[in-house]
Write a protein that holds these residues in place. Sequence first.
Motif, PDB file in Angstrom:
ATOM      1  N   GLU A  86       3.182   1.214  -4.265  1.00 25.17           N
ATOM      2  CA  GLU A  86       3.812  -0.181  -4.225  1.00 25.17           C
ATOM      3  C   GLU A  86       2.886  -1.458  -3.987  1.00 25.17           C
ATOM      4  O   GLU A  86       3.681  -2.523  -4.338  1.00 25.17           O
ATOM      5  N   MET A  87       2.076  -1.250  -3.553  1.00 20.51           N
ATOM      6  CA  MET A  87       1.133  -2.647  -2.951  1.00 20.51           C
ATOM      7  C   MET A  87       0.405  -3.209  -4.251  1.00 20.51           C
ATOM      8  O   MET A  87       0.223  -2.479  -5.354  1.00 20.51           O
ATOM      9  N   PRO A  88       0.323  -4.600  -4.273  1.00 23.94           N
ATOM     10  CA  PRO A  88      -0.094  -5.128  -5.499  1.00 23.94           C
ATOM     11  C   PRO A  88      -1.610  -4.569  -5.750  1.00 23.94           C
ATOM     12  O   PRO A  88      -1.951  -4.509  -7.015  1.00 23.94           O
ATOM     13  N   ASN A  89      -2.337  -4.255  -4.807  1.00 26.35           N
ATOM     14  CA  ASN A  89      -3.524  -3.681  -5.232  1.00 26.35           C
ATOM     15  C   ASN A  89      -3.599  -2.052  -4.904  1.00 26.35           C
ATOM     16  O   ASN A  89      -4.596  -1.664  -4.084  1.00 26.35           O
ATOM     17  N   ALA A  90      -2.619  -1.370  -5.427  1.00 26.23           N
ATOM     18  CA  ALA A  90      -2.426  -0.062  -5.311  1.00 26.23           C
ATOM     19  C   ALA A  90      -3.524   0.811  -5.555  1.00 26.23           C
ATOM     20  O   ALA A  90      -3.871   1.691  -4.644  1.00 26.23           O
ATOM     21  N   GLU A  91      -4.365   0.691  -6.421  1.00 27.45           N
ATOM     22  CA  GLU A  91      -5.551   1.564  -6.781  1.00 27.45           C
ATOM     23  C   GLU A  91      -6.497   1.448  -5.518  1.00 27.45           C
ATOM     24  O   GLU A  91      -6.880   2.429  -5.045  1.00 27.45           O
ATOM     25  N   GLU A  92      -6.942   0.282  -5.003  1.00 26.35           N
ATOM     26  CA  GLU A  92      -7.740   0.193  -4.125  1.00 26.35           C
ATOM     27  C   GLU A  92      -7.127   0.684  -2.832  1.00 26.35           C
ATOM     28  O   GLU A  92      -7.732   1.253  -1.863  1.00 26.35           O
ATOM     29  N   ALA A  93      -5.614   0.448  -2.552  1.00 27.48           N
ATOM     30  CA  ALA A  93      -5.201   0.879  -1.133  1.00 27.48           C
ATOM     31  C   ALA A  93      -5.311   2.398  -1.193  1.00 27.48           C
ATOM     32  O   ALA A  93      -5.536   2.914  -0.193  1.00 27.48           O
ATOM     33  N   ILE A  94      -5.053   2.862  -2.446  1.00 26.91           N
ATOM     34  CA  ILE A  94      -4.998   4.640  -2.303  1.00 26.91           C
ATOM     35  C   ILE A  94      -6.337   5.024  -2.030  1.00 26.91           C
ATOM     36  O   ILE A  94      -6.396   5.963  -1.209  1.00 26.91           O
ATOM     37  N   PHE A  95      -7.308   4.453  -2.613  1.00 31.45           N
ATOM     38  CA  PHE A  95      -8.867   4.623  -2.563  1.00 31.45           C
ATOM     39  C   PHE A  95      -9.159   4.407  -1.084  1.00 31.45           C
ATOM     40  O   PHE A  95      -9.916   5.447  -0.370  1.00 31.45           O
ATOM     41  N   ARG A  96      -8.691   3.457  -0.470  1.00 33.50           N
ATOM     42  CA  ARG A  96      -9.308   2.875   0.732  1.00 33.50           C
ATOM     43  C   ARG A  96      -8.137   3.339   1.862  1.00 33.50           C
ATOM     44  O   ARG A  96      -8.505   2.961   3.056  1.00 33.50           O
ATOM     45  N   ARG A  97      -7.487   4.430   1.617  1.00 31.77           N
ATOM     46  CA  ARG A  97      -6.490   4.842   2.521  1.00 31.77           C
ATOM     47  C   ARG A  97      -7.187   5.383   3.889  1.00 31.77           C
ATOM     48  O   ARG A  97      -8.310   6.020   3.847  1.00 31.77           O
ATOM     49  N   GLY A  98      -6.864   4.617   5.044  1.00 32.57           N
ATOM     50  CA  GLY A  98      -7.817   4.590   6.308  1.00 32.57           C
ATOM     51  C   GLY A  98      -8.156   3.424   6.852  1.00 32.57           C
ATOM     52  O   GLY A  98      -8.565   3.449   8.081  1.00 32.57           O
ATOM     53  N   ALA A  99      -8.123   2.397   5.807  1.00 30.01           N
ATOM     54  CA  ALA A  99      -8.577   1.306   6.344  1.00 30.01           C
ATOM     55  C   ALA A  99      -7.499   0.496   6.910  1.00 30.01           C
ATOM     56  O   ALA A  99      -6.250   1.001   7.073  1.00 30.01           O
ATOM     57  N   ALA A 100      -7.841  -0.531   7.658  1.00 31.88           N
ATOM     58  CA  ALA A 100      -6.823  -0.984   8.597  1.00 31.88           C
ATOM     59  C   ALA A 100      -5.510  -1.469   7.793  1.00 31.88           C
ATOM     60  O   ALA A 100      -4.345  -1.491   8.346  1.00 31.88           O
ATOM     61  N   PHE A 101      -5.788  -2.089   6.679  1.00 29.96           N
ATOM     62  CA  PHE A 101      -4.509  -2.489   5.977  1.00 29.96           C
ATOM     63  C   PHE A 101      -3.647  -1.470   5.379  1.00 29.96           C
ATOM     64  O   PHE A 101      -2.882  -1.771   4.909  1.00 29.96           O
ATOM     65  N   THR A 102      -3.993  -0.397   5.666  1.00 32.73           N
ATOM     66  CA  THR A 102      -3.170   0.799   4.976  1.00 32.73           C
ATOM     67  C   THR A 102      -2.475   1.507   6.271  1.00 32.73           C
ATOM     68  O   THR A 102      -2.005   2.385   5.968  1.00 32.73           O
ATOM     69  N   PHE A 103      -2.469   0.989   7.311  1.00 34.26           N
ATOM     70  CA  PHE A 103      -1.829   1.222   8.615  1.00 34.26           C
ATOM     71  C   PHE A 103      -0.577   0.203   8.854  1.00 34.26           C
ATOM     72  O   PHE A 103      -0.609  -0.763   8.439  1.00 34.26           O
ATOM     73  N   ASP A 104       0.408   0.804   9.442  1.00 32.19           N
ATOM     74  CA  ASP A 104       1.631  -0.244  10.029  1.00 32.19           C
ATOM     75  C   ASP A 104       1.306  -0.529  11.339  1.00 32.19           C
ATOM     76  O   ASP A 104       2.006  -0.028  12.522  1.00 32.19           O
TER      77      ASP A 104
END
Length: 292
Positions: A92-110
């Motif tokens: 659901e993030m605006p940059n969903a494709e990047e977020a899914i690929f980059r899962r594990g980056a700081a911005f993909t954590f709560d």
Amino acid sequence: MESHVQRLVDQTWEKFSKYDLSQRLLIAISGIPGSGKTTLAASVARGLNKKHHESMHRQFPNRPTGPNPSQPDIAFVVPLDGYHLTRKQLAEMPNAEEAIFRRGAAFTFDAQSYLKFVMQVARPLTAETRTLYAPSFDHAVKDPVANDIAIPPTARIVVFEGLYTALDAPGWREAHALMDETWFVDADIETATQRVAKRNFAAGITKTFEESLARTKASDMRNARDVLDHRLPVQEMVPSIEDESWRSEEVLKLEDELDAQDSQEDYENKIRQERMMRIDSIAALAADGVGM
């Protein structure tokens, strides 16, 4: 590495012995992917619990030397894995494709939920203190599991481990300030890259080792540079350790055989036959009797 673990256990126990009954000792362990943070956290917690039970046994010889209902463990581990955003949130993030690929980056954590939990753990212990629950991560479904790690009132030492426990960024920064100590597991990028690539290939994340290596460099090691470039002050720099907890004895045996054969094709085919999902942090700690 054993001497480093024992030193950390001894000095942490000495520091903890000066705390009163209302205080918890909070430790954060950071490091780049593949550095061995989980292994270090488990080893230190296990050593601290051993010291606790031995100390209680000396004071009360009739008590057993291991954990029991009247003498539970006092050192517990909370991995950051449980604070991953869910796949649904990433999608659901605006940059969903990047977020899914980059899962594990700081911005993909709560980070804010992590901070909230650390603040709860850091509060003084009282007769009204209740058990707190942190999320874990289920590698089978690839999403967090809410309220899966219990931190009871008897928990006096809590070890938080993960990439971003020393990151100079909102949420992480404030949680870092609440720690009594922060340790950093020091590993070189190349060694860590090979470890993570092998781990991800064995877990079936990629079809070939080359693909795993490329993905590791594009994602995991990008996160590593973020961790290294924006690291807050730490009290201990710990030499990296081999984190073999994700591999079965069968896979290790196969790797030894394949090293002798020097065949990348055989390496991939045989490892694939023995493929296993990486044991998630909580299951590994439970199997080792760490704070469970």
